[in-house]
Design an enzyme around this catalytic site. Structure first.
Site, short mmCIF file in Angstrom:
data_model
loop_
_atom_site.label_atom_id
_atom_site.label_comp_id
_atom_site.label_asym_id
_atom_site.label_seq_id
_atom_site.Cartn_x
_atom_site.Cartn_y
_atom_site.Cartn_z
N ASP A 46 0.87 -1.16 0.01
CA ASP A 46 -0.01 0.19 -0.09
C ASP A 46 0.85 1.22 -0.03
O ASP A 46 1.85 1.19 0.76
CB ASP A 46 -0.66 0.11 1.29
CG ASP A 46 -1.88 0.99 1.10
OD1 ASP A 46 -2.20 1.47 0.09
OD2 ASP A 46 -2.67 1.13 2.37
N GLY B 150 -0.05 5.55 -4.31
CA GLY B 150 -0.70 6.81 -4.96
C GLY B 150 0.02 7.73 -4.07
O GLY B 150 0.27 8.94 -4.46
N ARG B 151 0.46 7.81 -2.75
CA ARG B 151 0.71 8.64 -1.93
C ARG B 151 2.05 8.96 -1.92
O ARG B 151 2.55 10.18 -2.17
CB ARG B 151 0.72 8.14 -0.49
CG ARG B 151 -0.71 8.68 0.03
CD ARG B 151 -1.13 8.02 1.55
NE ARG B 151 -1.47 6.45 1.34
CZ ARG B 151 -1.35 5.68 2.20
NH1 ARG B 151 -1.33 5.97 3.42
NH2 ARG B 151 -1.84 4.32 1.99
N HIS C 299 2.63 3.31 -9.14
CA HIS C 299 2.51 2.09 -9.19
C HIS C 299 3.92 1.26 -10.05
O HIS C 299 4.22 0.24 -9.83
CB HIS C 299 1.30 1.78 -10.08
CG HIS C 299 -0.03 2.03 -9.46
ND1 HIS C 299 -0.16 1.69 -8.06
CD2 HIS C 299 -1.19 2.62 -10.06
CE1 HIS C 299 -1.31 2.04 -7.78
NE2 HIS C 299 -2.11 2.87 -8.76
N LEU D 43 10.75 -20.90 -4.07
CA LEU D 43 9.80 -20.02 -3.90
C LEU D 43 8.26 -20.22 -4.26
O LEU D 43 8.08 -20.28 -5.45
CB LEU D 43 10.08 -18.47 -3.91
CG LEU D 43 9.21 -17.49 -3.44
CD1 LEU D 43 9.07 -17.30 -1.93
CD2 LEU D 43 9.44 -16.04 -3.82
N GLU E 282 -12.07 -4.89 -4.97
CA GLU E 282 -12.50 -3.42 -5.15
C GLU E 282 -12.01 -2.59 -5.85
O GLU E 282 -12.27 -1.26 -6.34
CB GLU E 282 -12.24 -2.92 -3.80
CG GLU E 282 -13.64 -3.43 -2.79
CD GLU E 282 -13.44 -4.92 -2.42
OE1 GLU E 282 -12.17 -5.16 -2.14
OE2 GLU E 282 -14.37 -5.73 -2.22
N ARG F 232 -11.69 2.02 -9.20
CA ARG F 232 -10.79 3.27 -9.28
C ARG F 232 -11.07 3.48 -10.75
O ARG F 232 -11.39 2.99 -11.77
CB ARG F 232 -9.28 2.67 -9.19
CG ARG F 232 -8.96 2.19 -7.63
CD ARG F 232 -7.75 2.11 -7.39
NE ARG F 232 -7.40 1.96 -5.84
CZ ARG F 232 -6.54 1.98 -5.42
NH1 ARG F 232 -5.34 2.41 -6.07
NH2 ARG F 232 -6.31 1.91 -4.24
N SER G 9 -7.24 -5.83 -5.70
CA SER G 9 -8.31 -6.40 -4.83
C SER G 9 -9.39 -6.21 -5.80
O SER G 9 -9.73 -5.36 -6.81
CB SER G 9 -8.60 -5.41 -3.65
OG SER G 9 -9.17 -4.35 -3.88
#
Ligand code: FPP
Length: 244
Positions: free
Chosen positions: A19, A22-23, A36, A130, A66, A70, A64
């Site tokens: 997260d 954007g900031r 991004h 992995l 959601e 955007r 996500s």
């Protein structure tokens, strides 16, 4: 088996809510998409570090369910970055033994992305390095609801006795079946929420919230986070040994 353990070892499965892109961009007066783009470099660093550390599993929340809300330009940019990342990095990762999985609803993404995902999963099936999983168009509540629907259908058709539904059976119906449950969940950017990520699987995960914005979260920050984990005492509902 002792129910109390002090983790001097690394986590088996690290899950990350990436997260703050954007900031990060806003602070630099750049469009959100630039955040991004920078976030993909952080993905590269963390994946490389996870391989170097010999971690068993790493799951990254890339998109996500959601996130479709955007603006179209941002959704398009994220899809484009996912494409680019797979095209540029997947061959090398698979050659290094990485097993790739994508969890989420893959019916809504463009057909070429779906094909690319399926190809990477197929080519890496036999790999033992992995376990790298991307949550893409993923939502934890919907995942649990889908598992419940499947079991309800089986019960209705007489193929399943509802009394035999256990947490283990539910786990086996999640997208992450076959992976150890995440024992360490990290969220960057200072937010303290799970945002519908691995809700079932994270029941006993240690949580770490760090203020660093995702594009600034590199190898060094990842290793520092792993160090934090090793200091925590995991009790799984039991009392510490000194008290018990
Ligand atoms: C959250 O930042 C991040 C996302 C919604 C997507 C994460 C995507 C990447 C790290 C890049 C693409 C990934 C791959 C695997 C190629 P935000 O936009 O919500 O940030 P904000 O909260 O500061 O606005």
């Amino acid at each position: 088996m002792a129910a109390v353990q002090v983790t001097e070892t690394l986590p088996r499965h690290v899950a990350i809510i990436m997260d703050g892109n954007g900031r990060w961009a806003r602070k630099r007066h750049l469009p959100r998409q630039a955040g991004h783009v920078a976030g993909v470099n952080a993905v590269r660093e963390v994946v490389r570090a996870a391989i170097d550390m010999g971690l068993e599993a790493l799951t990254l929340y890339a998109f996500s369910s959601e996130n479709w809300k955007r603006p179209a330009i941002e959704v398009g940019a994220l899809m484009g970055l996912f494409r680019l990342y797979f095209r540029s990095d997947m061959n090398e990762l698979i050659e290094k033994g990485t097993r790739v999985r994508i969890i989420g609803n893959r019916t809504r993404v463009d057909p070429d992305i779906r094909a690319m995902i399926e190809d990477s999963e197929k080519r890496s099936t036999g790999n033992c390095g992995l376990n790298l999983t991307f949550a893409f168009d993923y939502g934890g509540q919907e995942e649990i609801a889908a598992a419940a629907r499947e079991l309800a259908r089986a019960a209705m058709e007489g193929r399943l006795d509802p009394e035999t539904i256990t947490p283990e059976l539910m786990s086996s119906r999640m997208f992450t079946a076959g992976l150890p449950e995440p024992d360490f969940l990290i969220r960057t950017s200072g937010e303290r929420r799970l945002s519908n990520f691995l809700l079932w699987q994270s029941a006993y995960a240690e949580l770490l919230f760090v203020d660093t914005l995702w594009p600034d979260f590199g190898r060094e920050q990842f290793l520092e986070a792993l160090k934090q984990f090793t200091k925590r005492e995991r009790r799984f509902g039991a009392l510490p040994e000194a008290v018990a």
